[in-house]
Structure formats: structure tokens, C-alpha cells
Design a protein around this motif. Structure first.
Motif, PDB file in Angstrom:
ATOM      1  N   LEU A 174       3.424  -1.391  11.178  1.00  0.00           N
ATOM      2  CA  LEU A 174       2.647  -2.210  11.090  1.00  0.00           C
ATOM      3  C   LEU A 174       1.370  -3.024  10.833  1.00  0.00           C
ATOM      4  O   LEU A 174       0.898  -1.542  10.232  1.00  0.00           O
ATOM      5  CB  LEU A 174       1.910  -2.859  12.780  1.00  0.00           C
ATOM      6  CG  LEU A 174       2.718  -3.017  14.206  1.00  0.00           C
ATOM      7  CD1 LEU A 174       2.207  -3.435  15.708  1.00  0.00           C
ATOM      8  CD2 LEU A 174       3.686  -4.930  13.454  1.00  0.00           C
ATOM      9  N   MET A 175       0.955  -4.176  10.463  1.00  0.00           N
ATOM     10  CA  MET A 175      -1.290  -4.351   9.252  1.00  0.00           C
ATOM     11  C   MET A 175      -0.964  -5.638   9.841  1.00  0.00           C
ATOM     12  O   MET A 175      -0.406  -6.570  11.108  1.00  0.00           O
ATOM     13  CB  MET A 175      -0.127  -4.655   8.093  1.00  0.00           C
ATOM     14  CG  MET A 175       0.669  -5.674   8.130  1.00  0.00           C
ATOM     15  SD  MET A 175       0.997  -5.853   5.801  1.00  0.00           S
ATOM     16  CE  MET A 175       2.139  -7.264   5.691  1.00  0.00           C
ATOM     17  N   THR A 176      -2.529  -5.550  10.140  1.00  0.00           N
ATOM     18  CA  THR A 176      -2.991  -6.903  10.147  1.00  0.00           C
ATOM     19  C   THR A 176      -2.701  -7.926   8.926  1.00  0.00           C
ATOM     20  O   THR A 176      -2.424  -7.745   8.039  1.00  0.00           O
ATOM     21  CB  THR A 176      -4.909  -6.669  10.512  1.00  0.00           C
ATOM     22  OG1 THR A 176      -5.461  -5.518   9.544  1.00  0.00           O
ATOM     23  CG2 THR A 176      -4.623  -5.446  11.968  1.00  0.00           C
ATOM     24  N   LEU A 177      -3.586  -8.752   9.315  1.00  0.00           N
ATOM     25  CA  LEU A 177      -3.404 -10.096   8.700  1.00  0.00           C
ATOM     26  C   LEU A 177      -4.028  -8.927   7.762  1.00  0.00           C
ATOM     27  O   LEU A 177      -4.387  -9.715   6.576  1.00  0.00           O
ATOM     28  CB  LEU A 177      -4.679 -11.262   9.529  1.00  0.00           C
ATOM     29  CG  LEU A 177      -5.187 -12.577   9.267  1.00  0.00           C
ATOM     30  CD1 LEU A 177      -3.401 -13.109   7.993  1.00  0.00           C
ATOM     31  CD2 LEU A 177      -6.195 -13.853   9.565  1.00  0.00           C
ATOM     32  N   GLU A 178      -5.389  -9.119   7.100  1.00  0.00           N
ATOM     33  CA  GLU A 178      -6.404  -8.371   7.046  1.00  0.00           C
ATOM     34  C   GLU A 178      -6.563  -7.670   5.702  1.00  0.00           C
ATOM     35  O   GLU A 178      -6.496  -7.604   5.275  1.00  0.00           O
ATOM     36  CB  GLU A 178      -7.783  -8.102   7.617  1.00  0.00           C
ATOM     37  CG  GLU A 178      -9.027  -9.050   8.102  1.00  0.00           C
ATOM     38  CD  GLU A 178      -7.788  -8.951   9.156  1.00  0.00           C
ATOM     39  OE1 GLU A 178      -8.805 -10.038  10.305  1.00  0.00           O
ATOM     40  OE2 GLU A 178      -7.536  -8.757  10.093  1.00  0.00           O
ATOM     41  N   GLN A 179      -4.965  -6.832   5.898  1.00  0.00           N
ATOM     42  CA  GLN A 179      -4.073  -5.708   5.348  1.00  0.00           C
ATOM     43  C   GLN A 179      -3.248  -6.963   4.596  1.00  0.00           C
ATOM     44  O   GLN A 179      -2.608  -6.660   3.887  1.00  0.00           O
ATOM     45  CB  GLN A 179      -3.561  -4.911   6.046  1.00  0.00           C
ATOM     46  CG  GLN A 179      -4.721  -4.228   7.022  1.00  0.00           C
ATOM     47  CD  GLN A 179      -4.131  -2.962   7.916  1.00  0.00           C
ATOM     48  OE1 GLN A 179      -3.260  -3.140   8.416  1.00  0.00           O
ATOM     49  NE2 GLN A 179      -4.517  -1.718   8.101  1.00  0.00           N
ATOM     50  N   SER A 180      -3.032  -7.739   5.015  1.00  0.00           N
ATOM     51  CA  SER A 180      -1.507  -8.647   4.353  1.00  0.00           C
ATOM     52  C   SER A 180      -2.180  -9.537   2.767  1.00  0.00           C
ATOM     53  O   SER A 180      -3.111  -9.617   2.647  1.00  0.00           O
ATOM     54  CB  SER A 180      -0.723  -9.722   5.544  1.00  0.00           C
ATOM     55  OG  SER A 180      -1.998 -10.518   5.685  1.00  0.00           O
TER      56      SER A 180
END
Length: 302
Positions: A249-255
Motif C-alpha cells: 500500500l501507499m498513502t495519499l502523501e506517497q501518491s
């Protein structure tokens, strides 16, 4: 004497930023999710009454009914393309004089991303606080639950989404396909998705979408920690699977949506407009007391 009274009212109004004769709260617009309707007494109909009762009936609450009837509204959750639903909702809001000065918006499940799209697309939708509960802002990759339909029908929908989500006829006829996000085929997703990729500015950047989101006072996202409907759960907070994986998974901040400012969410976070709330429980499972404390008292008393 009357002129003096009017002048006094104007002064007080300017000081407190509100018309002293207007003791009503900002109106609320709600949008239901899949397998629901605007006004079922066991779902949004009950919540509408809860909001009105909590705020002493000094508030106007509109629960969007798509298609002009309860039956059509229920069917819309599965078989009316989001673009058409949003056009319908925009017309309703434009023609509702109670909403002309703005309103707060609450989306439930897929109604979350539909309301966000309404903010982005509908100029007359002057939303102050956008509140989404169990939304799928980055789409979904899985359909584990399917409320209100038979098991056989649910299995059929799953099979379609797993193998033909991006076929043109599926995108046109099945709502859930329009926010199907296959992390293993990102290029196909961006090219073939007819809704979620478009409102997330992943096809091309629409500056109006960014500008209109920036006007929000707060963008509140509620994630249900044990959500079995939203896959992955983090989609409720704009998180998702990393490209090429259906595990990591990735967070919003990583997208890219965040880092490349495709929706202006980075600035909104810096400005303190993004609010992330988590709650234990499965999809849309919350107690009235929680809703009053965390939603009504926190964002609707304005």
C-alpha cells in the motif's frame, strides 16, 4: 426610530458575520451509497431526522434522490453512470433556493466520490465542508460485499469487474466499474476508466477541479478500520495499492495525486483543510452518538 433599529441590525450583523434575523444553520446535502436510497427509514431517512433533531429543526437537509423516484434512485447506485447522476444532482442543487448561499455535503460510500465530483464539476454547488464516510477516492480493487442483491447477482458483478471492468459496455452500464482501479494495469486504468481516473485528474489536469476543491473550508474523510466493502480500506483516505502490486500500500502523501498536485490536496493539507478520521467497525457502521459528536457538532454547526 425604525431606521436606527435597522442600522443597529446591520452593525451587529457585520460584527458577528451573520444576519441577526437568520437563526438557521447552513443547509446539508447528503448522497447515499450503493444498495441504498435517499430516504429509507433505516438509513439516510433516519440520519436526516437525526441531524434535524440535533440542531433543533433549524436546518434544511436535502437527501439527493437521483432519477425522480425511490426505485430509480435505488437503481442508480448500480446502473446509472456517475456522470449522469452528477448532472442530475447539479440541476437539483441549482434549482433549490435553499442551497443558493452554500451548504455542507455528506457522502456515504460511493456517494462520497460522487459528491466530490459534484464539487469539482458543478459551479452552483457552493460547498463549505465536504464530509465523506467510507468513500473510495482512489477507487476499489475488489467487491467483497454486495448489499441488497442476491448472492448469484453479486457473484456475477464480481466476475464482470474482475475480467471486463474496462470494457466499454461495462463502463457505460455498471457504476462500480467506473471506479474500478486495477493497480496492476495502471495505463489501462487511466485510459479506460470513465469516472474515477477523470475526477482524480489522472487523464489530464483540469485546473477547475483544483480551484473548486481549494474553496472548501474542510475536506473530511472518514475511514472505517474494519471495512470489508472498500478494498483497500485506505482508499477512504486517498491511499491505494502501489502501482504493480495488489498487496503493498501507499498513502495519499506517497501518491502522484499528492506529489504532483493533481488535485491540489498537498496545498489543502498545508492549509489544514484535510481532516482524516478513523473509526473502528465495518463499512458505515457507527452509532448516532459518534455521528453527532464527530460530524454534526464538529462541522454542521455553522
Amino acid at each position: 426610530m425604525r431606521l436606527d433599529f435597522v442600522a443597529l441590525c446591520v452593525i451587529i450583523s457585520q460584527v458577528y458575520g451573520k444576519n441577526v434575523t437568520d437563526d438557521k444553520y447552513t443547509p446539508v446535502v447528503m448522497w447515499h451509497g450503493m444498495g441504498d436510497s435517499c430516504c429509507f427509514v433505516f438509513s439516510l431517512g433516519s440520519l436526516k431526522k437525526l441531524i434535524e433533531r440535533t440542531l433543533d429543526n433549524r436546518i434544511y437537509v436535502k437527501s439527493l434522490e437521483i432519477g425522480g423516484s425511490y426505485i430509480r434512485d435505488y437503481e442508480s447506485g448500480y446502473f446509472i453512470h456517475p456522470d449522469k447522476q452528477i448532472e442530475d444532482a447539479c440541476i437539483q442543487i441549482t434549482n433549490d433556493k435553499n442551497l443558493k448561499n452554500g451548504f455542507n455535503a455528506i457522502g456515504f460510500s460511493q456517494g462520497s466520490q460522487f459528491l466530490r465530483a459534484l464539487v469539482q464539476r458543478c459551479p452552483s454547488a457552493k460547498v463549505k465542508n465536504l464530509i465523506t464516510l467510507g468513500g473510495q477516492h482512489q477507487g476499489v480493487y475488489g467487491l467483497p460485499n454486495c448489499p441488497s442483491l442476491t448472492t448469484k447477482t453479486c457473484e456475477y458483478l464480481r466476475e464482470i469487474l474482475n475480467f471486463a471492468a474496462y470494457a466499454g459496455w461495462v463502463q457505460r452500464t455498471l457504476v462500480q466499474a467506473t471506479y474500478w482501479h486495477d493497480p496492476k494495469n495502471e495505463d489501462i486504468y487511466r485510459t479506460k476508466s470513465t469516472f474515477i481516473a477523470e475526477i482524480n485528474n489522472e487523464k489530464s489536469v483540469n485546473q477547475k477541479y483544483i480551484d473548486r476543491l481549494q474553496k472548501l473550508e474542510n475536506f473530511v474523510m472518514v475511514k472505517f478500520m474494519n471495512d470489508s466493502m472498500v478494498q483497500p480500506v485506505d482508499s477512504s483516505w486517498f491511499g491505494f495499492y502501489k502501482p504493480g502490486s495488489d498487496v503493498e500500500l501507499m498513502t495519499l502523501e506517497q501518491s502522484d495525486i499528492f506529489t504532483k498536485e493533481k488535485l491540489g490536496l498537498k496545498k489543502m493539507k498545508e492549509d489544514g483543510k484535510l481532516k482524516f478520521i478513523e473509526i473502528e467497525g465495518n463499512h458505515l457502521q457507527f452509532r448516532n452518538e459518534w455521528f453527532i459528536e464527530n460530524i454534526v457538532n464538529a462541522y454542521l454547526k455553522n
